[in-house]
Write a protein that holds these residues in place. Structure first.
Motif, mmCIF file in Angstrom:
data_model
loop_
_atom_site.group_PDB
_atom_site.id
_atom_site.type_symbol
_atom_site.label_atom_id
_atom_site.label_comp_id
_atom_site.label_asym_id
_atom_site.label_seq_id
_atom_site.Cartn_x
_atom_site.Cartn_y
_atom_site.Cartn_z
ATOM 1 N N ASP A 1 0.833 -1.190 0.000
ATOM 2 C CA ASP A 1 0.000 0.000 0.000
ATOM 3 C C ASP A 1 0.877 1.253 0.000
ATOM 4 N N GLU A 2 0.543 2.218 -0.875
ATOM 5 C CA GLU A 2 1.278 3.490 -0.998
ATOM 6 C C GLU A 2 2.712 3.295 -1.503
ATOM 7 N N LEU A 3 2.982 2.196 -2.200
ATOM 8 C CA LEU A 3 4.338 1.946 -2.695
ATOM 9 C C LEU A 3 4.269 1.625 -4.183
ATOM 10 N N ILE A 4 5.121 2.287 -4.984
ATOM 11 C CA ILE A 4 5.189 2.054 -6.431
ATOM 12 C C ILE A 4 6.596 1.595 -6.774
ATOM 13 N N GLN A 5 6.692 0.530 -7.549
ATOM 14 C CA GLN A 5 7.995 0.006 -7.967
ATOM 15 C C GLN A 5 8.036 -0.089 -9.483
#
Length: 842
Positions: free
Chosen positions: A796-800
């Motif tokens: 959640d709230e993390l982009i890779q």
């Protein structure tokens, strides 16, 4: 006993310190295959041990050799406590099972620990002695070769292409099981690592059995995917194209030292089969001017074997797709070989088509083909479906997941048939999973293939009476539409081909394949990306699946709108290697579309982009519109110069017969979610505009235009594309470097909007590309080829965002307008060794 496996542990180096008292390690090795384990002696107090063990011998079935990996465990010996694990190595034995393979695997392997990462290296020798096994009921597929490349390997030629193969294996995930009395993270990780290796080997063996049943000996375009479905288990899937490959001799290999996509587009209207020698798919010895090698009728669908390509792509979500949309195709509506075919040729074509219709799936995972293989290209066909994993009745059985993919593939097949095509090339599948919601995606390019490659026995006809040979299609033939102009499955603007002036072509062409060898291109290509983020509410179960299903069609529409905008801004008219991925997170959906834009000489010149504002009579508003219009015009002129787009002038006298219709352009609309009232205003009939129109009617529209203009061009001396070879560049050198780079970003602001999230995502991708250009500045002039972006929302709230590519240097051409050389490049990328580097940041 059909096989004997032998392993020898030679040495280790750079091991970690395990004994804090001496700052050294008492290392030894366990070698395990199946249920048999051997151990080396303990090498005391050394970080670079030299074991030089004896040969450890395992007598096993060849089926086990394919399923099981050789497991090497490095440990630290402790007298009064349990031995400490340093790390493990898994070695796949399958490469040693081919008759023409190397007899031994040797070298230094990294020792990997699932908690601490790489912890030194170990030198190992592995040999396999296979006995002759004539049991036709055996379950092994030894000897079948697997290639992940999407083109026929250059040291082979394809005697036959049999068709599509797929397989799926399911097992429980050790992460969600009690595998011992005290489950530790390392125990769970190692159990999952071993299980994935076992499942991968089993899957590859089952694919190989299917290939042997078809009569093939190799899989090309092999794609293997792992789906971690949480408590539902682990799914390992694979697709590929079954082929019969023949090893080229040393002399033939010298001539075959070419790459399909770097062939120059010499004469646009000459037959490529006469001018270009393609050893990969050709016969041995090469035939007289006539048909090239036949490819066995692959698993194919129906449609008429008439004409050619298509502009727009056909995208759909399974929730709103009408599978019965199959317009009647006119047999004489197009195609360079249809109208003049004699009775025997028509009979052969009908027999070929009937054979194709009997195949279950007419799919190719290949993206590179020999000249003349693609008669016509219809455009992109794709399908997506949202599924709930908790609806699987028995997680241990693959039937439900097989049925899901069967449904997707049938939808793709139906779309290809609606476009008048009997095959799908450049086919791929992927999934995105978040908790219990899974998005299944599949895409390819609908195409009509040359019957000469598809008929068995066509060599007998070709070597006999040449009166019945079909003429080779022109180099522009793949662009010609394959569907009936008067009964098209979608609205499109058609004009006469700008090369042959005989058949109709679309104004824009989208495909998932690499640029065909015979295609005539003006200038160079470039990487074009569309990026999109959409917030969604956190939900569970069916409510979550419904919200994702409702978002998908709008996301695809906006991604395609962005692609069209950016394509026109660069004065180009075709996209190749199109790859659209949509990743799901708990509270957002990410969409990323990548493709290589080019200017095809056979397609009409793109019109400009016209900015239109509200009819308010406000002077400041009019000046604002004029300033934006000027920026767009300047950007288009700059792009034309940067990519050397200078299409040849077409005079009516030189072109010969029909005059093309007046250039008309479809109307372009801003990329944003529209209400139902606004949707009714969309002009999908491709209005009589000589330019795309961007309407400025609110703040979002202005933001869309600014984002369109904000894409920074690559620095001087750099080019980038996501196809295997850059269109328009031919003089490659031996300077190659493969690399991987990863960026992770945590979103801190809780009050994010779609616009701000889009900007963050776009900046993240742009900064990643800029960092690559900076790190590779010593290779200028340089091209980043096969650029592959992978987007994920791991938390959640993390982009890779991860990107892999190959940096290839090329000689600066003395004259950019001199055109392509007459020979292929001396160092094709698939044959030159690559060095690897990895950069990451968080």
């Amino acid at each position: 006993m059909p096989g004997k496996l032998k392993a020898k542990i030679v040495a280790g180096r750079h091991l970690p310190v395990m004994d804090r008292a001496s700052d050294l390690t008492d290392a030894f090795v366990e070698v395990k295959f199946g249920n048999t384990t051997f151990k080396t002696d303990v090498y005391p107090k050394c970080l670079n041990p030299q074991w030089n063990s004896e040969w450890f011998k395992f007598e096993v079935d060849d089926e086990d050799l394919q399923d099981e990996p050789l497991q090497i465990t490095v440990l630290d010996h402790d007298t009064y406590s349990a031995n400490d694990a340093i790390g493990k190595v898994y070695i796949d034995i399958d490469p040693l099972l081919c008759s023409e393979a190397a007899s031994v695997i040797s070298g230094w392997f990294p020792i990997y620990d699932t908690i601490h990462g790489i912890r030194g290296e170990i030198n190992v020798l592995v040999k396999v002695d296979l006995f002759n096994d004539l049991n036709r009921f055996r379950q092994s597929s030894c000897g079948v070769k697997f290639f992940c490349t999407t083109s026929i390997p250059l040291c082979y030629r394809a005697a036959m292409v049999h068709g599509f193969v797929e397989e799926l294996v399911v097992n429980e995930d050790p992460e969600y099981q009690w595998i011992d009395r005290i489950r530790t993270p390392r125990a769970s990780n190692e159990a999952r690592q071993r299980l994935i290796s076992l499942m991968s080997g089993e899957l590859q063996r089952k694919i190989g059995l299917k290939v042997l049943e078809m009569g093939g000996n190799a899989v090309v375009g092999y794609l293997q995917c792992f789906d971690l479905e949480g408590e539902s288990g682990i799914v390992v899937r694979a697709i590929g194209t079954a082929c019969t490959l023949d090893k080229l001799s040393a002399g033939a290999n010298a001539n075959a030292h070419t790459h399909p996509n770097t062939a120059p587009a010499s004469n646009a209207c000459n037959s490529p089969s006469k001018d270009c020698k393609e050893p990969v798919f050709s016969e041995d010895p090469p035939p007289a001017p006539g048909p090239l090698t036949p490819l066995r009728a692959l698993p194919s669908s129906s449609p008429p074997p008439s004409s050619s390509s298509k502009p727009c792509s056909r995208q759909s979500s399974s929730s709103d797709t009408d599978l019965s949309l199959t317009p009647k195709m006119g047999m004489g509506s197009g195609g360079s070989v249809g109208k003049e075919a004699g009775p025997l040729k028509m009979l052969l074509r009908q027999q070929t088509q009937t054979a194709l219709e009997q195949r279950e799936f007419p799919f190719f995972t290949l993206t590179c083909f020999p000249p003349g293989f693609l008669v016509h290209v219809g455009g992109v066909v794709s399908a997506r479906s949202v599924k709930l994993l908790d609806r699987i009745h028995n997680p241990d059985e693959p039937e439900t997941r097989d049925a899901w993919w069967e449904e997707i593939r049938q939808e793709i097949k139906s779309h290809a048939k609606a476009l008048g095509c009997h095959a799908v090339v450049g086919y791929s599948e992927h999934t995105s999973i978040c908790e219990e919601v899974c998005i299944l995606s599949a895409a390819g390019t609908a195409a009509i293939l040359n019957p000469r490659y598809m008929r068995e026995g066509c060599l007998d006809i070709g070597s006999g009476d040449h009166r019945f040979e079909e003429p080779s299609p022109p180099s522009c033939g793949f662009c010609h539409i394959p569907y009936d102009e008067l009964n098209m499955p979608f609205p499109a603007q058609l004009t006469y081909c700008y090369q042959c002036r005989r058949q109709k072509v679309p104004d824009v062409l989208f495909t998932t394949i690499d640029l065909p060898t015979e295609a005539a291109v003006s200038g160079k290509g470039c990487l074009i990306q569309a990026r999109l983020c959409r917030l969604k509410k956190k939900a569970q179960g069916e409510v979550n699946a419904t919200s994702v299903s409702n978002l998908l069609p709008f996301m695809e529409y906006e991604l395609h709108t962005q692609l069209m905008n950016k394509l026109k801004l660069r004065s180009m008219n075709a996209l190749f290697g199109l790859r659209i991925q949509i990743s799901i997170g708990e509270n957002m959906l990410l969409g990323l579309a990548s493709a290589t834009g080019v200017y095809l000489s056979a397609l009409p010149t793109p019109g400009g982009i016209q900015i239109a504002g509200k009819a308010s009579g406000d002077l400041s508003n009019e000046q604002h519109v004029l300033s934006i219009q000027k920026r767009i015009n300047d950007a288009m002129a700059k792009n034309k110069e940067m990519y050397h787009i200078n299409p040849p002038e077409q005079s009516e006298e030189a072109a010969g017969s029909p005059i093309p219709e007046p250039k008309q352009r479809s109307r372009l609309f801003r990329s944003q979610s529209e209400s139902s009232d606004e949707l009714s205003e969309l002009d999908l009939s491709h209005g009589k505009k000589d330019a795309f129109v961007l309407e400025i009617d609110d703040t979002d529209a202005v933001e869309d235009i600014h984002s369109l203009l904000s894409d920074a061009p690559p620095p001087a001396g750099f080019y980038s594309c996501n196809t295997e070879v850059m269109p328009g560049v031919y003089n490659w050198t031996s300077g190659l470097q493969m690399f991987t780079s990863v960026r992770v970003l945590r979103l801190s602001n809780a009050n994010l909007t779609n616009q701000s999230l889009n900007k963050i995502f776009t900046d993240m991708c742009e900064n990643l590309l800029k960092s690559l250009y900076f790190k590779l500045r010593s290779m200028v002039p340089c091209c980043l080829c096969h650029v592959n972006f992978t987007v994920a929302v791991p938390e959640d709230e993390l982009i890779q965002v991860a990107v892999t590519a190959v940096a290839m240097s090329f000689d600066k051409e003395p004259a950019e307008s001199a055109g392509p050389p007459s020979a292929y490049p001396p160092f094709p990328p698939s044959l030159t060794p690559m060095t690897s580097s990895r950069a990451s940041s968080a």
